[in-house]
Structures are given as C-alpha cells and as structure tokens.
Design an enzyme around this catalytic site. Structure first.
Site, PDB file in Angstrom:
ATOM      1  N   THR C 635       0.932  -1.133   0.111  1.00  9.03           N
ATOM      2  CA  THR C 635       0.024  -0.023  -0.075  1.00  9.03           C
ATOM      3  C   THR C 635       0.917   1.321   0.156  1.00  9.03           C
ATOM      4  O   THR C 635       0.371   2.432  -0.610  1.00  9.03           O
ATOM      5  CB  THR C 635      -0.920  -0.014   1.289  1.00  9.03           C
ATOM      6  OG1 THR C 635      -0.166  -0.321   2.411  1.00  9.03           O
ATOM      7  CG2 THR C 635      -1.927  -1.154   1.046  1.00  9.03           C
ATOM      8  N   GLU C 706       1.481  12.322   1.737  1.00  3.67           N
ATOM      9  CA  GLU C 706       2.148  13.755   0.917  1.00  3.67           C
ATOM     10  C   GLU C 706       3.422  13.443   0.317  1.00  3.67           C
ATOM     11  O   GLU C 706       3.559  14.022  -0.793  1.00  3.67           O
ATOM     12  CB  GLU C 706       2.169  14.852   1.928  1.00  3.67           C
ATOM     13  CG  GLU C 706       1.503  14.583   3.127  1.00  3.67           C
ATOM     14  CD  GLU C 706       0.068  15.166   3.059  1.00  3.67           C
ATOM     15  OE1 GLU C 706      -0.613  16.174   2.427  1.00  3.67           O
ATOM     16  OE2 GLU C 706      -0.724  14.630   3.940  1.00  3.67           O
TER      17      GLU C 706
END
Lengths: 176, 343, 739
Positions: C635, C706
C-alpha cells in the site's frame, strides 16, 4: 442543481412525468420498479434497487465510475435512462462474482493493489470486463488507452494496468 | 432536468410523426450528449422518442462501391467493423481517438455528428451564450477562449464542433441521408454543419422534423495514405485542441488528390479546397505542405487565449500530411495517443 | 523485533469489499423514508439575493420544502460555532445565513423532495434575482493588496541571517517568478451526507469526511445537539485529498433539513458543485538564490502571495521549505495573502509543500545551470545535515541514499547536461530531478482493543481510511503486536463513538493512530500476562515483564524456555476472562521537540516532448523515498505512485480556470478540468530507502500520503526545461506554452 433552466420553464407547465413500471434485468434477476422516465440507469441501480456498487463520480460521462455492462458491453450508466434499458441484460459489479468465488479481475485487483479509496474500482473492473470481451487490447499501451475512460483520482493506474495484464495473460475470460 | 414523457418508436414513420407533433420533442439514441445536456438544463425536451429499436444499425455496401453506415450503428461497432477498418481506416482512427470505450459503445453515428459544442459557456447556464440562449451574448469572446474557434467564427459565437468522427467524414466527403415529413434527402457533409453567423443556435442544417437514417461513405477511402492527428491536453479522453484528418492519393511521389479537414478550430469540420488544390499535382515535400498549411490558416483569427492554435494547426497539418505520405500498409494500432505515435 | 506482518507486502483487508461493491460510502446507506436534497448554487460571485421565487418549485407534489436564507430555522448565533478543527483564522462560511453572496456557486437553497429527480427538477424552477457587486478574482491584480496575515494557519515564516548581504556576496544569482493556478481536489466520490432519522427520532449521520469527530463537533455546536445525539459514521471515503478536512456545506444542509422535516435526508453535491468550496490556492512566488561559484548557497529569498477568501485568512506552509531544505545562512521569507471573492482555500495533498517546493526546486534547477553544476551535485553541495531553520538535528535523514539509489535506478549519469541535447526523432528527451520533504508529526490519539476468548481481536479508533490503507496497516500493527494471525484481527474506524483520533491528514495517521493501536495491544499483553501469572501452578508466575515472554502464533511463550507456552484463549480461560478490553491514549514523546522530523524524497523524471507540438509525455519517473519504517510496502508503493500521478497532473494538466467576467471557475467538470488518465501514466518506480528512526514515534513510520507528490511536479518541470531549453515557470505546462 447548478442553475436555473436555460429554457422557458413557465411554458412547460411545471408537471411531473408519469411513473411507470419498468422491469430491469440486473445480474440475471428481473426486477420491476416504478419510476419516471427521467431516472438514469445509474440512479435506478443506486436509489431504486439499492445496488450501490455502481458509483456516481460525475453524472456526466466524464469519469467512468458508473460503468456497467449492458448486453455484454461496457457503458456509462449515468448517461442512459433506466426506461431505455428495459429488456437488456445488465451486469453490475455485484453480479461478477459467483457466490464466494471472485471474478479473476476482482482477485487481480486485490492482489495488485489496483485501487486506493475504492470508489472508481467497480467501474474500473466492469470496464476491464468489457475490455477483455472486446478483445482489442494487444499491448500495454492499448490497455491504457482503452481504460482511459475510467479516471482514478488516487492514481492507481500502474497497478490497474498490471492487474488487467495478468488476467489477459492467464487467458482472460476464464471466468465465463 | 426537465420533466418529459417517453415513447419508443418502432418505425421510422411513426418516429418522424411523433417528433413533428410535439414542438419540444427530441430523439434519443445513445444519449451520451443529450442526457448530459439535460442534466445541466441546457436541453429541456418535454418528450423523448427512443429510436434505438429502428432498423438503422447496419453497415452495408453501396452500389457505387461505397459503404453505408447506419445512423444507429454505434461508434464502436463502426470503428471496429471489418470493412470500415479495411477501407476507411481514417474514419476508424478518428472515431477511436474520441471519447472513451464506454461512450463509443453507446454513441451512435447519427448522434455523433449531432453532438453539441463543449464551450464552457454553452454548458453553464449562469453565463451568456447565444447558442444556448439566442440574444444573450457570447461570454467566450471576452472570456476564457483557449478551446475556441480560429476559423469561421462570428461576433455571436466562437464555439467549435467537438466531434472527431465528423472531421474524418468531412475529409472523406460523406453524405448524410435524412428522412422527414417531406420525404428523403441527402446532405453533402460539407453542407451538414454550418458556421455560426448570426444564428449560432443552429449547429446544422437538419430540419426539426428530420431524422438521420444513414451516412454514406464514397468509394474513395484513402486507405493507402491518410492520417488522423489529434492534439489535446492529455493523452486520451479529452477533446481536440486541434485535429487533422488527412487523406492523399499518390502517384509515386506526386499527390494526385488531397483532402484535409480540421477539428477543434471552427464551428464545423473545416475544409479549404484551395489549399487542397495547391497540393494536387505537386510532390509531397515539406515546402508544399507548408504552403497548404499557410493557405488554410490564412484567414485564421485568434482570440485572447487561443492564438496558439494557428501555429499549432499549421504544424499539425504538416505532420499529418507527412504521416499520410509515409504510412505503410502494415496493420497498426488503432490509436493515436500523441503526435509522436507512428500512424 | 521479529516481524510477522509489519514490513511485509499485504493486500488490503478491505479489498474484497471494494472489488465487490460492498464497501459503502456516505450516499449509500439505507435510511427510513429517505428524501433527497438538491443544492441551488449562486450564479454570481458577489452581491446579494434580491428575491427568490420558490413558488413554482414548491407546488410540485412531492417537494417537501425549499430551505433558503429567508425561511431557514434559527441557528447558532456566533461565528465560532461554525469553526472546525481545520478552520483558518476568520469567520467561517455559514450556509443560508443571509442574502449576501460571497463567492460564485455559493449554496443559496436546498430543495428537498421525495426523489432525487424531482428535487433536481424543482431546483431548476427556483428563480433568483440578484443585485451584483463588482468582484475580485484575479490574484495577479491583487499583488499590491496582498497582506501579511495577523495569524498564520499553520506555519509562520522563519527567516534567518541577512539575505541582502548574502546576495551581495554571491558570485552567481538567479531570480525568477513561479506561478501555479488554483486546483481542486476532485475526489472521485462527490461530497455527500445522508442523515438517517429512525422511527424513534435517533439520528445517524453518514458523512464524507476525513474526521467523523470534526463533523460531529461541527453539527453539535451549530444545531445544539449532544455528541450522543449526533453520531457520525464514515467507514469508506471515496478519496478526499484534503477536501474532507473541513465539514462541507452538504453536511450542514442535510442536517438542517432532517431536523426540520424529521425525515431522513440525503444531499449529494454535483461534480460542478465540487468546484464550489475549498481548493489549492493559486500562488505567485518569487525566488532569489545567491551562490558561490561552487554552488554553495549564500542567500535564499522566497516571497509568496497566495489567494484567500474575503472571510478567512487561509495560509499554508509555503515558504519555510526554503529555510530547511538546504544549508544556507541567509534566508529571507515572506508569505502574503490576498482576499478574493472565492471560497476559502483548503489543504490539498501536501498543502504548501508541493507549491513552495515546486518554486524552490525549479529555482535550484536554474541555479544548477547558472553554476554549470549537475543539478544533483548542486543539491549535494548544499546538503543540510541539520535543520538550519530551527537549528535542530534531524531525527533521521536518509536523503543522500534517496539521491544515490534514485539516480542509479534512473540512469541519471546518462543525462547529457546540455539542454535540448537529447532526442529521438521528433521527440526531445529531458531529464530532471527535484528534492521533496514533508514534516512528520505525531498527534495524540486513542484506541480501544478488545480481545475475546475465541481469540479474535477488535481494535478501533475514530480515524478514517481515505484510500491510504489505514484499515490494513492498523490490522498489521495489532496482529504483529499481539502475535495473532491477521484473520483474527479487525480494525474499526470512521465512527464518532470510537476512541478519539485527529483529522486524517498531514500524513500523520500511520504514526499517530498506529502508535495508539500498538500501545493498546501492549496493554492487552500486560493484562494477559497478569492473568497468567496469577493462574494456579503457572510457569509464567515468575515472569516480571513483557520482555520475558513472546507473543506469536496466537500463543504466549516463555522467552527462555520455548517449551513453555499457552494459547491466548487458554490464558484468558485460565484467568476466567471472556473479554479483555483496554482503551489507551498515545501521546507523542517530549523528546521529539528536540528534533526536526521530516520524510524526504528524490524524484527523477524523464519527459518526451514533441518538438513541433509541445506535447509532453512523462515517460519515466523514479521516486526514492526516505519515509522511515514502511509498514506495508504494497500500500505504501501505491501511495507514492498516486503522488507521482498527482505530480503529473500538477505539472502538465490541472488548472481551475476562473472566468474573470463572472468570478467563476468555468471549467468545472471532469471533461475540462484535466486530471491524468491511464494513458498519461507510463513507467513509474518507487524506491523506499532504509531509514531507521526511533524518535518519530514508537512505530518508526513517517507517513507517506504527501511525500509522493512533493518534488514530482518540479522534477517534471525541470525535465521539460532540459528537453526543450524552455523554462516554463507558470503551471500547468500545456502545449501552448511550449510552442
């Protein structure tokens, strides 16, 4: 709603369209619902049949989240009216697995992490089922091009393409 | 979305009658553009006539050696049709350069050429648009007009026609067969779409009671030398900033016939016969291509954000012609992702 | 630490729900007597509503009510009732508060009807007349009006030294202005709220949000409800990227309607209305870099102007990156904002970081050419071995490894340093790089762990999974800590009745909630051990601490005698416990304040530009990430891949265009607001470099939401320059800018 109507409403006598019984064949089951002609196939699935696996991502044919198969072909269910699809075979994401056995594309999507938020996923998978049936994708570039009608804002494209490639390599339509 | 009634037409005759009897009625087939516009209140029919049951789906040979495309054949079925792919690869490529696989499965040939502009202001009822609401003005003229017309525009409208398929049909000089209360007629493709002038609300010359039944492709398909080049803001699933459909007949190195149609630059597929004539009998050189491109763009006029289309258009014309000359007859990918893909 | 699950590529535990369509998002819950609300939006950007005629719409059978500023119920009086956990300083927007129009597409009415179609139709019959006032929506025209906010939302600029003197000493100086437009989050799921009203009046609120608690507090304050009365649920979120950090107006409107009508109400925004609230603010940024001949920075000046609304002072950490990313004594920073007639900007994936570092990293690229240094060499010359802005050591920083491994994988040494020197046919090839960084934070969070005698463990916290993989990594952490098979562990989130967690954002969830989950499971282990110790004839009786035992395979082993073990279920039976339950709160350790904590990246991009058309294709990207411990490489890779795709969007495609005549985002749909499609994405590679960090949090993870996007846009922009010799400083690089 965005704005006022562009056309002259007063001339049209604000009135409601007639409701009628419409029988849709979804995932092999016939279901009769009462609805007015202005109900899209997408809204019929989600709001009248509680089949919420098919997603609304834009409602304008610009994202592919609402992709379902009608008579084996992938379409945007937001741009067709439910009443127009009476008599057609509709397959949604809920109809791909056979009981507990997932469709090979569903398995491959899990294996390749071909999603993140999961919202575009049903549309991606239905679109990929359509792509396999069409048999036009010969190369990776073809898959990318022919899957470009399905936007994934999370940006899972690399894994989506890998998942589809794997299923193609394994013989595509094994699940039929 | 407005309130409307719905019927399914079973014959062409009843479809035409039904349409004529209700002033605000519309035909619906693929629905890809009409449904969209109804949702944003740009279109508001009070009656929809579903014509998908009509027997207009076939693609058949014409006696003149051409091909007849049923108005209700889908874009996908047309592009992938064996005869279209073989004899009219330019058309197949143009269709496949447009929209998405899903939309091409829904959209019909008749509907494709009737699709309406993608001008932001046409789509947004909060703004002025003469096409949507005659007399309200054109917000694009002084607004964000990057995607707008550089040729054939008027002070009333600078919208462009969004179809890819239509650009190829213009180059192929197709004919549009229609039926109405007055009977049948055939509209040459160049007369089908119109320039905005002072009536931009009219996209084409189809009469309100008329329905498209088929599109005829002439025998000449430019299968040997053609290109469809589409330039856009991403590699797929976006409308053309500029597109070029080019078809050439060659005798050795000499061009014996040239067809060039442009998309994304005007209210209709743009042809310029003088430019095409410039190439006739000439050799396929960069110099000659440049002359033709210059001729096509001679009267082009840019607005605040779209002047780049003039130079882009010239370069696209030259590249498309170059690709058309050089193309081999090997089967190739159906797709044109970017300018850099070989034809 | 032996590991069964942490660090192993693991398929998502919610994967099956997602691929079968069973995962339910905010608009997909059944509710009793459901009605549908459709929002009417303003067509003007500034002014007031003179009159609204709702009569035609209201007379349609099936239309229940049309809420406007005229007839809305009395609401909370004070602005602060509308404040939420992500509010910038100012007065939050209050839907239907009065007749004033503050931005285009402002919600001005909610039509509620028995069906969606009817509500949509009725909405089109609402007639509105406005009195318009001149609006201001062009940031460029507001340069002189930009001001220093009295309070910054996140970070105050932290200048140091004397940039003027530094520049005077510099042998080489570059100065340039970089701009990027407003962008919209555009998650695939449009914002939606379903308020289900049960027969007995109980409310259940399904909201698209990055924090059920934030939504809950917001509506509790406004509508005067107790937290018990306002239960908010959000098990799946169809993307958010920051758009769910603040409660959006559909939540307010659905709640108001449900309370007034005492009926279930669902409100889903249209895609066009997804352009009616927060967005990444447009910025204008000036960079001045001064360097010695060898490239060593003498001075950095970073001056930014960004948009905000008329009612709130939004700002983000836009310029401080220029103080921390490189070693430099003299740094001058300013960050001003300018009021426009738009909705308040809102944090969007790597807010400030991706905007500010786009400018800084492009300027560094320009400096590399000016100093005739390889762009990578220039970064190494200025490598910061501590955070100079706060004069603190880094808790860890493996950026050198990112540069090295990234460059090697990418083949950076094959790059001809000369611009426009590499080509293949008509394609100009360019290679560019950029550095990225993102601040690591651990916040306070709670978690509950419940172990049943059947050996199943449920762990929960009121966090969210917006596609980031929270469900999966929390399950991994819990299974690892308690030594249970993954299948016996479930993690619950997205329910306001669960233990408190902060907003899901800022890349802090793995660290924050992960630490709470770990501590909760540790506490369970203590309980199990306590039970074992007190059991009759227990071999565990002498065991003093958890250090002396091993939890694995669902059993507890004596560390010094692996012959002695007992299953966890047996241990519970011995202790006479059917259920063991703990709730703990994990807080960041104080020593974190002594360190600068950042994740880093080095992004390498290759582009191919058609020399005639200016079309740019990003053919390859290698992103090397130093993000601490990677809990789930599968992931984690997806997160970074997604970040790169966002970088492609930002560099080449995304732009929310304001029509200045109307003060309105005019390309407000997914046909004309371009985000990357599959055909835009080519060869992407992600490298996670080894980075060990005991300081950031007990898990050692830095968060990856981010860092993947930061640096990606700048690397592409720099590659375009290398390919073409044209420096585009105004995003996105559409083909017309390269013609």
């Amino acid at each position: 709603m965005q704005n006022q109507a562009a056309f002259e409403i007063s001339a049209l006598q604000p009135a409601l369209p007639p409701q009628q019984a419409v029988t849709l064949k979804v995932n092999g089951q016939e279901k009769t619902i009462k609805l007015a002609p202005w109900v899209s196939l997408l809204d019929a699935l989600r709001e009248y049949l509680q089949l919420t696996g098919t997603k609304k991502g834009c409602d304008h044919g610009q994202c592919g989240a609402c992709t379902v198969l009608v008579n084996g072909k992938r379409i945007n269910s937001c741009l067709t009216l439910a009443i127009m699809e009476e008599g057609n075979e509709i397959i949604t994401i809920e109809g791909l697995a056979k009981g507990d056995e997932l469709h090979p594309l569903q398995t491959a999507f899990i294996e390749h992490d071909a999603y993140q938020c999961g919202y575009c996923t049903p549309g991606q998978i239905c679109s990929a089922v359509g792509l396999l049936a069409e048999g036009k994708a010969k190369t990776t570039a073809d898959i990318k091009e022919l899957m470009s009608g399905n936007i994934c804002r999370c940006g899972a494209y690399t894994n989506i393409v890998s998942a589809i490639e794997e299923v193609i390599q394994k013989g595509g339509q094994a699940h039929e | 979305m407005n309130s409307f009634t719905y019927t399914r037409a079973t014959t062409l005759e009843t479809a035409v009658q039904d349409k004529a009897s209700a002033e605000l009625a519309k035909f619906i087939a693929g629905g890809t553009n009409l449904t969209d516009l109804m949702k944003v209140n740009v279109e508001g029919p009070n009656h929809l006539i579903d014509i998908r049951q009509l027997a207009l789906k076939d693609i058949t040979d014409n006696a003149d050696g051409g091909l007849r495309l049923g108005a209700l054949a889908t874009n996908a079925d047309t592009a992938y049709h064996e005869q279209v792919a073989k004899r009219y690869p330019l058309l197949a490529k143009a269709i496949l350069a447009g929209a998405s696989a899903q939309l091409r499965n829904m959209a019909t040939n008749g509907g494709n050429i009737l699709q309406r502009t993608r001008c932001y202001y046409f789509y947004d009822t909060a703004t002025a648009c003469n096409k949507r609401e005659p007399g309200s003005g054109c917000a694009a003229l002084s607004g964000f007009n990057r995607i707008h017309a550089i040729l054939g525009a008027s002070e009333h409208c600078i919208a462009v026609h969004p179809s890819d398929m239509a650009i190829a049909l213009a180059a192929l000089e197709a004919n549009v067969n229609v039926t109405g209360q007055q009977g049948n007629r055939t509209i040459p493709f160049s007369d089908f779409h119109r320039l905005p002038g002072d009536a931009p609300h009219l996209d084409n010359t189809l009469q309100p009671d008329e329905i498209i039944t088929s599109i005829d492709l002439p025998a000449k398909g430019f299968a040997q030398h053609h290109a469809y080049l589409k330039l856009r803001d991403r590699e797929s699933y976006a409308f053309a900033l500029v597109s070029v459909a080019a078809g050439l007949e060659m005798d050795g190195d000499t061009i014996t016939e040239a067809r060039i149609a442009l998309g994304g630059v005007a209210h209709k597929p743009w042809r310029n016969r003088e430019a095409e004539d410039l190439l006739t009998g000439k050799s396929a050189t960069e110099e000659n291509f440049k002359l033709a491109a210059a001729e096509i763009m001679r009267e082009a006029k840019g607005y605040e954000h779209n002047s780049f289309k003039i130079e882009l258009g010239k370069r696209a014309i030259m590249r498309a012609l170059e690709q058309a000359v050089k193309m081999s007859n090997k089967p190739d990918s159906h797709f044109h992702r970017t300018s850099t893909e070989p034809v | 630490m032996s590991t069964e699950y942490i660090g192993k590529p693991t398929s998502r535990v919610d994967g099956r729900d997602k691929v079968t369509g069973k995962a339910q998002y905010a608009a997909e819950f059944e509710a009793l007597n459901l009605t549908y609300g459709v929002v009417v939006s303003s067509t003007i950007a500034k002014g007031r509503i003179k009159a609204m005629d709702i009569s035609a719409a209201l007379q349609l059978p099936g239309v229940l009510q049309i809420f406007t500023h005229d007839n809305r119920p009395g609401l909370a009086w004070f602005d602060k009732s509308y404040q939420d956990e992500d509010s910038p300083p100012g007065a939050p927007f209050r839907p239907l508060y009065d007749e004033k129009i503050l931005f285009s597409q402002q919600p001005i009415a909610l039509v509620v009807a028995s069906t969606f179609e009817l509500a949509r139709y009725a909405a089109s019959l609402v007639k509105v007349t406005y009195e318009t006032e001149p609006h201001v929506t062009d940031l460029n025209q507001l340069r002189q009006d930009a001001y220093t906010p009295s309070k910054y939302k996140s970070a105050e600029p932290t200048p140091r030294g004397d940039a003027e003197t530094g520049l005077a000493q510099a042998a080489i100086k570059i100065e340039a202005e970089y701009n990027h437009p407003s962008e919209h989050h555009n998650p695939m799921e449009m914002h939606a709220t379903t308020v289900a009203v049960a027969e007995d009046g109980t409310l259940t609120i399904y909201d698209k949000t990055q924090s059920v608690l934030n939504s809950q507090k917001y509506i509790s304050k406004i509508f005067g409800l107790s937290t018990k009365e306002a239960r908010v649920i959000s098990p799946f979120v169809g993307g958010a990227f920051g758009s769910g950090l603040r409660p959006q107006y559909q939540l307010f409107l659905a709640m108001m309607a449900a309370l007034q009508l005492k009926r279930s109400v669902k409100v889903v925004l249209t895609r066009q209305q997804m352009f009616s609230f927060g967005h990444r603010p447009a910025t204008i940024q000036k960079l001045v870099l001064g360097a010695q001949a060898n490239g060593a920075l003498e001075a950095v000046v970073h001056e930014a102007i960004a948009e905000t609304s008329q009612f709130e002072d939004y700002s983000e950490n836009l310029v401080n990156w220029s103080a921390m990313l490189y070693k430099c004594e003299n740094v001058q920073l300013t960050h001003k904002i300018a009021k426009m007639d738009v909705y308040t900007p809102l944090d969007m994936r790597a807010p400030g970081g991706v905007s500010g570092m786009f400018a800084l990293e492009c300027a560094m690229d320009e400096l590399a050419y000016a100093t005739k240094l390889d762009p990578l060499e220039l970064r190494l010359v200025n490598y910061a071995d501590k955070d100079y802005s706060e004069d603190k050591p880094f808790s860890s920083k493996e950026l050198r490894q990112c540069y090295q491994q990234g460059a090697e994988k990418f083949g950076w040494n094959k790059r001809n340093p000369k611009p426009r020197s590499m080509r293949e046919g008509k394609e100009l090839i360019g290679m560019g790089l950029a550095t990225g960084a993102w601040e690591v934070k651990q916040k306070e969070a709670s978690a509950k762990a419940t172990l049943s005698v059947d050996g199943t463990l449920q762990v929960s916290s009121a966090t969210a999974d917006i596609g980031t993989g929270t469900y999966t990594i929390m399950t991994q952490i819990a299974a690892e800590t308690l030594g249970l098979p993954m299948e016996q562990v479930t993690f619950k989130l997205g329910d306001s009745t669960l233990p408190e967690a902060p907003l899901q954002g800022g890349s802090w969830t793995a660290a924050t909630v992960g630490s709470a989950v770990k501590q909760a499971c540790e506490a369970l282990k203590e309980k199990i051990l306590a039970g074992l110790r007190s059991a009759k004839d227990s071999p565990f009786e002498p065991v003093q601490t958890l250090e002396d035992v091993v939890f694995t395979d669902g059993r507890v082993f004596l560390k010094n005698n692996s012959e002695q073990s007992v299953s966890i279920t047996e241990a519970m039976r011995l202790a006479g416990e059917n259920v063991l339950e703990v709730t703990i709160t994990a807080k960041p350790k104080k020593n974190q304040q002594e360190y600068a904590m950042f994740s880093h990246s080095a992004v390498f991009a290759e582009v191919r530009v058609d020399e005639d058309f200016g079309t740019v294709r990003v053919s390859r990207v290698v992103s090397a990430i130093a993000g601490g411990r990677v809990i789930n490489p599968k992931t984690a890779r997806s997160q970074v891949l997604g970040g790169i795709v966002w970088g492609i969007g930002m560099a080449l495609e995304e732009e929310s265009v304001i029509d200045q005549q109307y003060g309105r985002f005019i390309n407000h749909d997914l046909a004309e607001y371009h985000v990357p499609v599959s055909a835009d994405v080519h060869d992407l590679e992600v490298i996670f470099v080894e980075e060990h960090d005991d300081i950031v949090n007990p898990i050692g993870a830095k968060g990856l939401g981010e860092i993947g996007i930061v640096g990606a846009a700048a690397a592409i922009v720099n590659a375009v320059y290398h390919a073409t010799g044209k420096r585009i400083r105004n995003l996105p690089i559409t083909l017309d800018k390269l013609l």
